[in-house]
Enzyme design. Sequence first.
Site, PDB file in Angstrom:
ATOM      1  N   ASP A 110      28.952  39.407  34.766  1.00 10.15           N
ATOM      2  CA  ASP A 110      29.915  40.405  35.081  1.00 10.15           C
ATOM      3  C   ASP A 110      31.157  39.862  34.298  1.00 10.15           C
ATOM      4  OD1 ASP A 110      28.310  41.527  36.899  1.00 10.15           O
ATOM      5  OD2 ASP A 110      29.115  40.403  38.578  1.00 10.15           O
TER       6      ASP A 110
HETATM    7  N1  URA Z   1      25.140  37.946  39.830  1.00 10.36           N
HETATM    8  C1  URA Z   1      26.597  38.418  40.071  1.00 10.36           C
HETATM    9  O1  URA Z   1      26.814  39.028  41.056  1.00 10.36           O
HETATM   10  N2  URA Z   1      27.162  38.604  38.738  1.00 10.36           N
HETATM   11  C2  URA Z   1      26.819  38.016  37.536  1.00 10.36           C
HETATM   12  O2  URA Z   1      27.717  38.010  36.487  1.00 10.36           O
HETATM   13  C3  URA Z   1      25.704  37.332  37.568  1.00 10.36           C
HETATM   14  C4  URA Z   1      24.907  37.180  38.743  1.00 10.36           C
END
Ligand code: URA
Length: 254
Positions: A110
């Site tokens: 993310d």
């Molecule tokens: N899980 C999440 O919520 N975000 C990420 O970036 C990776 C795994």
Amino acid sequence: MAKERLDKILSNNGFGSRSQVKHLIRSGRVCADGQVVYDATLHLDTEETSLTVDNEIVVIKKDLYIMLNKKAGTVCSTKDGERETVYACLEGEALRRYEKGQISSIGRLDLDTEGLLILTSDGLLNHRLTSPKNMIPKKYLVLLERQVSNQEKEDYRQKLSQGIFVRAEGKEAEFTSLPAQLEWNETEGECTITVYEGKYHEIKRLFAELGNKVTYLKRLSMNKLKLDENLEPGTYRELTQEELELLDAKQEEE
Ligand code: URA
């Protein structure tokens, strides 16, 4: 240099899909050190063996394997109108390969997540590490908004180890999580979690189901490969051969 299967070598170097190159090999058009080879599964070291197809030397294009310490505020997509992409830090050969559309990330993190992100030109490795059936472990450091009692800590650990129901988010479907391992760190509100799938917003959704909120997330490892903590966020380096083997290591049978 590690040995690779002949069909994989030819397929990675522009001679078609695995089935097309198998056909090429079976037709007797491929030679290794001057000898016709008919076995597509033959393992060869391309630094020591000269390969030809129809008597033309096969020029081996080496795959690129990059360990990036993703910094928060960057996106894993290749284009984004406003935000910086993870590829913006690439230079030299890595940048040239990226501009030719040859480099992509293995899975995505993310916008606000930091840590280990592998960029590679090796599509087969990418597929192996992201295919759900291979259940590749990914370990994250998590900071939580709300403090939890010892009883709750145990409760989270138990629930995650059994798998929990996770509601849909936007267009992303609901799912029941695969067993995950949670460990609590000394520092209050800090834990590590190892998951074996790659669902959208997976870690944030898991903790939301437990009634908490992730305030910081960093990927520490993928399969047996750990993030090199000497890499500053937003910087990268190529993997060593040993690191590549750790990344691509087979899962031990239970
Ligand atoms: N899980 C999440 O919520 N975000 C990420 O970036 C990776 C795994």
